[in-house]
Write an enzyme that holds these catalytic residues in place. Structure first.
Site, PDB file in Angstrom:
ATOM      1  N   HIS A  43       7.092  -3.527   5.286  1.00 55.95           N
ATOM      2  CA  HIS A  43       8.028  -2.610   4.647  1.00 55.95           C
ATOM      3  C   HIS A  43       9.483  -2.947   4.978  1.00 55.95           C
ATOM      4  CE1 HIS A  43       4.585   0.553   4.383  1.00 55.95           C
ATOM      5  NE2 HIS A  43       4.529  -0.338   3.417  1.00 55.95           N
TER       6      HIS A  43
ATOM      7  N   HIS B  13      -1.831  -2.890  -5.048  1.00 57.05           N
ATOM      8  CA  HIS B  13      -2.717  -2.052  -4.236  1.00 57.05           C
ATOM      9  C   HIS B  13      -1.841  -0.982  -3.575  1.00 57.05           C
ATOM     10  CE1 HIS B  13      -4.727  -5.945  -4.663  1.00 57.05           C
ATOM     11  NE2 HIS B  13      -5.871  -5.327  -4.490  1.00 57.05           N
TER      12      HIS B  13
ATOM     13  N   SER C 163       4.610   1.814   0.564  1.00 57.07           N
ATOM     14  CA  SER C 163       5.472   0.946  -0.232  1.00 57.07           C
ATOM     15  C   SER C 163       5.811   1.501  -1.611  1.00 57.07           C
ATOM     16  CB  SER C 163       4.852  -0.455  -0.343  1.00 57.07           C
ATOM     17  OG  SER C 163       3.472  -0.388  -0.589  1.00 57.07           O
TER      18      SER C 163
ATOM     19  N   GLU D 153      -3.668   1.612  -8.362  1.00 54.92           N
ATOM     20  CA  GLU D 153      -4.522   2.106  -7.275  1.00 54.92           C
ATOM     21  C   GLU D 153      -5.846   2.558  -7.881  1.00 54.92           C
ATOM     22  OE1 GLU D 153      -6.468   2.696  -4.279  1.00 54.92           O
ATOM     23  OE2 GLU D 153      -4.399   2.008  -3.899  1.00 54.92           O
TER      24      GLU D 153
ATOM     25  N   ASP E 117      -7.821  -2.114 -11.587  1.00 52.47           N
ATOM     26  CA  ASP E 117      -7.790  -3.203 -10.611  1.00 52.47           C
ATOM     27  C   ASP E 117      -6.387  -3.804 -10.567  1.00 52.47           C
ATOM     28  OD1 ASP E 117      -9.348  -5.344  -8.952  1.00 52.47           O
ATOM     29  OD2 ASP E 117      -8.187  -6.484 -10.416  1.00 52.47           O
ATOM     30  N   GLY E 118      -5.850  -3.944  -9.358  1.00 50.54           N
ATOM     31  CA  GLY E 118      -4.478  -4.384  -9.223  1.00 50.54           C
ATOM     32  C   GLY E 118      -4.238  -5.804  -9.671  1.00 50.54           C
TER      33      GLY E 118
ATOM     34  N   ASP F 200      -0.855  -6.707  -1.974  1.00 49.36           N
ATOM     35  CA  ASP F 200      -1.267  -6.261  -0.636  1.00 49.36           C
ATOM     36  C   ASP F 200      -2.732  -5.814  -0.667  1.00 49.36           C
ATOM     37  OD1 ASP F 200      -1.461  -5.217   1.902  1.00 49.36           O
ATOM     38  OD2 ASP F 200      -0.238  -3.452   1.495  1.00 49.36           O
TER      39      ASP F 200
END
Length: 259
Positions: free
Chosen positions: A19, A42, A97, A115, A140-141, A161
């Site tokens: 971060h 994500h 984030s 998400e 799905d990211g 991530d």
């Protein structure tokens, strides 16, 4: 993985590293009077309560934000954002984030957040400010990243991530970053990865160094948060790092070495 919930790990030392670099990049990019896109594959829930049972169970936040917040310079964008969210939500709040990005960008910027976990997705909807330029996807990211690349506006940043619960994630990410870069040559791509005792990230990192030789690689090491915890450090690969980010990464790594 639908089993992964970041609430157990929120605010840990790896989050500080990830971060801190993300906030420096977005803080710089938002200074220019040009719209930008922010994409996150994500996202998690966006806002965490470090006093709840999940966070207390691991104790990782105490070794992360609890240890590092006062050590960061007062004007560091990560520290400013943590202090701001605590002023709004209490002393045990920690922003993930997505909320960090929302607070560092402008109303005319565009955010796309993925998400898939049902509970995390619901919490993310509740945590994020309502705005037409913030889109929260229950999908799905990686699929979202491929579908929306290149975004509009093209100037922007993507944070990748994954949970890293499946070993195949490493091979998957080694292929994903070059593919996204080919489609979005001007995009800032940030990939976070854990540094575990078995160094399973090694082949992925070697592959990325070959395909993306100009990418910034930032790694920090820290003492595992508890006995039996296998994570010994945190890594970030950044394609097209914004101005000042390499120096910020070096300064952050030096602080971790002194700890």
């Amino acid at each position: 993985m639908l089993s992964y919930q970041h609430a157990y790990h929120a605010g840990n030392a790896a989050d500080v590293h990830k971060h801190a670099l993300l906030s420096v990049a977005l803080d710089y990019m938002a200074r220019k009077d040009k719209a930008l896109s922010y994409l996150e594959t994500h996202a998690g829930r966006g806002l965490y309560d470090l006093s709840d049972a999940q966070a207390r169970r691991t104790g990782e936040a105490a070794a992360g934000v609890g240890r590092w917040l006062a050590r960061m310079p007062a004007d560091h964008p990560w520290r400013r954002m943590v202090e701001a969210v605590r002023a709004d939500h209490g002393p045990d709040a920690y922003l993930g984030s997505p909320l960090l990005a929302a607070r560092l960008t402008r109303p005319f910027d565009r955010l796309d957040l993925a998400e898939l976990h049902p509970a995390e997705h619901a919490a993310l909807l509740a945590a994020m400010p309502a705005h037409p330029n913030i889109r929260i996807h229950k999908r799905d990211g990686v699929e979202m990243a491929r579908a929306l690349t290149p975004p509009e506006p093209r100037r922007g940043l993507m944070l990748i991530d994954p949970s890293w619960e499946v070993r195949s994630d490493y091979e998957r990410m080694a292929k994903l970053l070059p593919a996204l870069h080919r489609k979005w040559g001007v995009g800032v791509l940030m990939l976070w990865y854990p540094i575990l005792r078995d160094r399973r990230h090694g082949p992925m990192l070697r592959a990325l160094r070959e395909t993306l030789p100009d990418a910034l690689v930032s790694e920090v090491r820290f003492t595992p948060a508890r006995d039996g915890h296998g994570m010994e450090g945190s890594g970030m690969v950044v394609v097209n790092p914004p101005w000042g980010l390499p120096e910020a990464a070096m300064a952050l790594a030096a602080r971790f070495e002194e700890d």
